[in-house]
Write a protein that holds these residues in place. Structure first.
Motif, short mmCIF file in Angstrom:
data_model
loop_
_atom_site.label_atom_id
_atom_site.label_comp_id
_atom_site.label_asym_id
_atom_site.label_seq_id
_atom_site.Cartn_x
_atom_site.Cartn_y
_atom_site.Cartn_z
N HIS A 37 0.76 -1.35 0.13
CA HIS A 37 0.01 -0.02 -0.04
C HIS A 37 1.05 1.05 -0.07
CE1 HIS A 37 -3.33 2.50 1.05
NE2 HIS A 37 -2.74 3.38 1.59
N LYS A 38 2.03 1.46 0.75
CA LYS A 38 2.78 2.40 0.94
C LYS A 38 3.37 2.78 -0.40
CE LYS A 38 3.85 2.57 6.11
NZ LYS A 38 5.07 2.45 6.98
N ALA A 39 3.98 1.52 -1.03
CA ALA A 39 4.81 1.75 -2.10
C ALA A 39 3.80 2.32 -3.38
CB ALA A 39 5.31 0.49 -2.77
N ALA A 40 2.62 1.69 -3.17
CA ALA A 40 1.79 2.07 -4.52
C ALA A 40 1.07 3.58 -4.27
CB ALA A 40 0.29 1.16 -4.26
N HIS A 41 1.43 4.24 -2.91
CA HIS A 41 0.91 5.62 -2.79
C HIS A 41 1.89 6.61 -2.53
CE1 HIS A 41 -2.91 3.35 -1.97
NE2 HIS A 41 -3.40 4.28 -2.76
N GLY A 42 3.05 6.00 -2.76
CA GLY A 42 4.51 6.77 -2.48
C GLY A 42 4.81 7.22 -1.38
N MET A 80 10.48 -4.90 13.92
CA MET A 80 10.25 -3.67 13.03
C MET A 80 11.22 -3.57 12.02
SD MET A 80 8.82 -0.91 15.51
CE MET A 80 7.18 -0.58 16.25
N ASP A 81 12.60 -3.67 12.44
CA ASP A 81 13.80 -3.64 11.54
C ASP A 81 13.39 -4.52 10.21
OD1 ASP A 81 14.87 -1.67 13.05
OD2 ASP A 81 16.52 -3.13 14.10
N GLU A 82 12.91 -5.71 10.55
CA GLU A 82 12.63 -6.76 9.44
C GLU A 82 11.61 -6.32 8.44
OE1 GLU A 82 13.37 -9.71 6.84
OE2 GLU A 82 14.67 -9.22 8.58
N VAL A 83 10.55 -5.78 9.13
CA VAL A 83 9.56 -5.03 8.39
C VAL A 83 9.90 -3.68 7.76
CG1 VAL A 83 7.32 -3.66 8.48
CG2 VAL A 83 7.70 -5.75 9.91
N ILE A 84 10.82 -3.03 8.12
CA ILE A 84 11.40 -1.99 7.42
C ILE A 84 11.99 -2.49 6.14
CG2 ILE A 84 12.75 0.17 7.46
CD1 ILE A 84 11.76 0.36 10.43
N ARG A 85 12.82 -3.54 6.32
CA ARG A 85 13.60 -3.95 5.51
C ARG A 85 12.65 -4.37 4.21
NH1 ARG A 85 17.33 -5.45 9.21
NH2 ARG A 85 16.33 -7.35 9.59
N ASN A 86 11.81 -5.34 4.59
CA ASN A 86 10.67 -5.64 3.51
C ASN A 86 9.95 -4.50 2.82
OD1 ASN A 86 11.15 -8.32 4.05
ND2 ASN A 86 9.63 -8.61 5.69
N HIS A 87 9.65 -3.50 3.67
CA HIS A 87 8.95 -2.21 3.11
C HIS A 87 9.83 -1.84 2.03
CE1 HIS A 87 5.73 -1.64 6.13
NE2 HIS A 87 5.71 -2.61 5.41
N VAL A 88 11.17 -1.64 2.24
CA VAL A 88 12.09 -1.03 1.28
C VAL A 88 12.24 -1.67 0.18
CG1 VAL A 88 14.60 -0.36 1.14
CG2 VAL A 88 13.49 0.36 3.16
N ARG A 89 12.33 -2.84 0.15
CA ARG A 89 12.38 -3.91 -0.85
C ARG A 89 10.98 -3.83 -1.87
NH1 ARG A 89 14.21 -9.10 2.36
NH2 ARG A 89 14.69 -7.74 3.85
N ILE A 90 10.22 -3.54 -1.15
CA ILE A 90 8.74 -3.36 -1.80
C ILE A 90 8.83 -2.29 -2.75
CG2 ILE A 90 6.32 -3.31 -1.70
CD1 ILE A 90 6.51 -5.24 0.67
#
Length: 95
Positions: A37-42, A80-90
């Protein structure tokens, strides 16, 4: 403590550990959807205000439950650090 008592405690621990893994899996499914969602909405992969609010709430919950809040914060940061790494990859894969 008898062998039966020890076995019962260990079974309980195993049950809790399995539940923790299932909860983490569900958390990561949800956070993956958030990352998409975040990636799709910048939107940026990290929301420092939300992160701090969550840490503050979980530290209080840890205290209320008789757990060391510093330990719980370290655990939450690890997740949270792992979630953030995943969000950055996405975000990188969608750009």
């Amino acid at each position: 403590m008898s062998d039966d008592e020890l076995a019962a405690y260990r079974h309980s621990i195993d049950t809790v550990d399995a539940a923790l893994v299932r909860l983490l899996a569900e958390r990561f499914r949800i956070t993956h959807a958030v990352g998409v969602h975040k990636a799709a909405h910048g939107m940026p992969p990290v929301d420092p205000v939300r992160e701090q609010e969550q840490i503050d709430e979980l530290r209080q919950l840890a205290t209320d439950e008789g757990l060391d809040p510093d330990f719980c914060e370290k655990f939450v940061h690890f997740v949270m650090d792992e979630v953030i790494r995943n969000h950055v990859r996405i975000a990188e894969s969608s750009s």
